[in-house]
Design a protein around this motif. Structure first.
Motif, short mmCIF file in Angstrom:
data_model
loop_
_atom_site.label_atom_id
_atom_site.label_comp_id
_atom_site.label_asym_id
_atom_site.label_seq_id
_atom_site.Cartn_x
_atom_site.Cartn_y
_atom_site.Cartn_z
N SER A 191 0.84 -1.20 0.00
CA SER A 191 0.00 0.00 0.00
C SER A 191 0.88 1.25 0.00
O SER A 191 1.90 1.29 0.69
N PRO A 192 0.52 2.29 -0.77
CA PRO A 192 1.30 3.54 -0.76
C PRO A 192 1.07 4.35 0.50
O PRO A 192 1.79 5.30 0.77
N PHE A 193 0.05 3.97 1.31
CA PHE A 193 -0.25 4.72 2.52
C PHE A 193 0.62 4.23 3.67
O PHE A 193 0.99 3.07 3.75
N GLN A 194 0.93 5.17 4.57
CA GLN A 194 1.74 4.85 5.75
C GLN A 194 0.96 5.23 6.99
O GLN A 194 0.22 6.21 6.99
N ALA A 195 1.11 4.46 8.06
CA ALA A 195 0.39 4.73 9.29
C ALA A 195 0.76 6.10 9.83
O ALA A 195 1.91 6.53 9.77
N VAL A 196 -0.24 6.80 10.33
CA VAL A 196 -0.04 8.13 10.91
C VAL A 196 0.05 7.99 12.41
O VAL A 196 -0.73 7.26 13.02
N ASP A 197 1.00 8.68 13.03
CA ASP A 197 1.15 8.61 14.48
C ASP A 197 -0.14 9.00 15.18
O ASP A 197 -0.88 9.87 14.73
N ARG A 255 -13.50 3.63 5.62
CA ARG A 255 -13.11 2.61 6.60
C ARG A 255 -11.75 2.01 6.24
O ARG A 255 -10.90 1.79 7.12
N GLU A 256 -11.52 1.74 4.95
CA GLU A 256 -10.26 1.16 4.52
C GLU A 256 -9.11 2.14 4.69
O GLU A 256 -8.01 1.77 5.11
N LEU A 257 -9.36 3.42 4.38
CA LEU A 257 -8.33 4.43 4.60
C LEU A 257 -7.96 4.53 6.07
O LEU A 257 -6.78 4.66 6.41
N ALA A 258 -8.96 4.46 6.94
CA ALA A 258 -8.69 4.52 8.37
C ALA A 258 -7.80 3.36 8.80
O ALA A 258 -6.86 3.53 9.60
N ARG A 259 -8.07 2.18 8.25
CA ARG A 259 -7.25 1.01 8.59
C ARG A 259 -5.82 1.18 8.07
O ARG A 259 -4.85 0.91 8.78
N MET A 260 -5.68 1.63 6.82
CA MET A 260 -4.35 1.81 6.23
C MET A 260 -3.52 2.85 6.98
O MET A 260 -2.32 2.68 7.19
N LEU A 261 -4.17 3.92 7.38
CA LEU A 261 -3.46 5.04 7.99
C LEU A 261 -3.31 4.90 9.50
O LEU A 261 -2.55 5.63 10.12
N GLY A 262 -4.06 3.96 10.10
CA GLY A 262 -3.96 3.76 11.53
C GLY A 262 -4.62 4.86 12.34
O GLY A 262 -4.16 5.18 13.44
N THR A 286 -11.20 11.09 11.77
CA THR A 286 -10.00 11.80 11.34
C THR A 286 -9.86 11.74 9.82
O THR A 286 -9.52 12.73 9.16
N VAL A 287 -10.14 10.56 9.24
CA VAL A 287 -10.11 10.43 7.79
C VAL A 287 -11.14 11.35 7.16
O VAL A 287 -10.87 12.05 6.17
N ARG A 288 -12.34 11.38 7.73
CA ARG A 288 -13.41 12.23 7.19
C ARG A 288 -12.99 13.69 7.19
O ARG A 288 -13.18 14.41 6.21
N GLU A 311 -8.07 9.25 17.64
CA GLU A 311 -7.38 8.29 16.80
C GLU A 311 -7.16 6.98 17.54
O GLU A 311 -6.95 6.96 18.74
N VAL A 312 -7.17 5.89 16.79
CA VAL A 312 -6.92 4.59 17.37
C VAL A 312 -5.59 4.07 16.87
O VAL A 312 -5.07 4.50 15.85
N ALA A 313 -5.06 3.12 17.59
CA ALA A 313 -3.76 2.58 17.20
C ALA A 313 -3.89 1.73 15.94
O ALA A 313 -4.94 1.20 15.66
#
Length: 235
Positions: free
Chosen positions: A2-8, A39-46, A51-53, A233-235
């Motif tokens: 995935s090109p996305f990386q988890a956000v702190d 929902r998928e973006l939230a999972r990818m980004l952590g 927050t995604v919205r 945000e969730v882990a």
């Protein structure tokens, strides 16, 4: 990959927006390309879905994405070549969470300090809210109601705090999030909650005033954040 990386965990929606903007700038996301579902973006980004919205709406304000009900989120056909910042106002769910920490306690103190004139003024504001012709007018009256409760405490610092919190609720991000989640259509809930708050203040019941204010802001939080969604945000 995935090109996305988890956000702190402790970062704001601007961080998510910046990551998506960087993917567009590098060409990993192309004009017209559809982004994964919220929902998928939230999972990818952590991060949480709220927050995604918020990040997607900030990107929409910046002209980088288009959000269409039923069609999802797509990269704009002609996205701006460079976006300096994504500060469209404070995070709505963080703003409501802050109000939940502060305003119930103010209401509890107001129950002991409010005068008959204060109570009368609050009841007049409820009537004004019921008669408000549109969302902008009702939002202005709603602000006056909450500031009046702080004013009843006789503490200028508390007045300034509530005014500051409410001023941030007129930001572009909060306006769009509230519109998308249907907050303006919930005036009946607001009226019912405001009446419960004033009843507790008139009875000089501090515990009931705290509970009524907390219940009101929890209702707003549920609308803004969504059912069964964390407010941070969730882990």
């Amino acid at each position: 990959m995935s090109p996305f990386q988890a956000v702190d965990q402790d970062r704001l929606y601007e961080r998510v927006a910046r990551q998506v903007a960087d993917l567009v700038a590098r060409g990993d996301l192309r004009p017209g390309e559809r982004l994964p579902a919220e929902r998928e973006l939230a999972r990818m980004l952590g991060v949480s879905r709220p927050t995604v919205r918020e990040a997607m709406i900030a990107l929409e304000i910046a002209g980088l994405v288009e959000i269409r009900t039923g069609s999802g989120i797509t990269v704009s056909e002609a996205p701006p070549s460079r976006v300096v910042a994504f500060d469209a106002g404070p995070s709505p769910h963080e703003l409501i969470a802050a109000r939940l920490l502060i305003e119930p306690e103010i209401a509890g103190h107001a129950a002991a300090a409010a005068t008959p004139a204060d109570i009368s003024g609050l009841r007049a504001l409820i009537e004004a809210l019921q008669a408000s012709p549109d969302h902008r007018a009702s939002q202005t009256v709603d602000r006056a109601f909450h500031v009046a409760i702080a004013r009843a405490c006789g503490n200028s610092v508390l007045i300034a705090i509530v005014e500051g919190l409410w001023d941030r609720m007129f930001s572009p991000l909060f306006e769009l999030v509230s519109t998308r989640t249907g907050l303006p259509e919930n005036r009946r809930m607001t009226l019912t909650d405001h009446r419960a708050i004033v009843a507790a203040l008139a009875a000089r019941d501090g515990a009931a005033a705290r509970a009524a204010m907390a219940a009101h802001l929890s209702h707003v939080q549920t609308i803004i954040v969504g059912p069964n969604e964390p407010s941070e945000e969730v882990a």
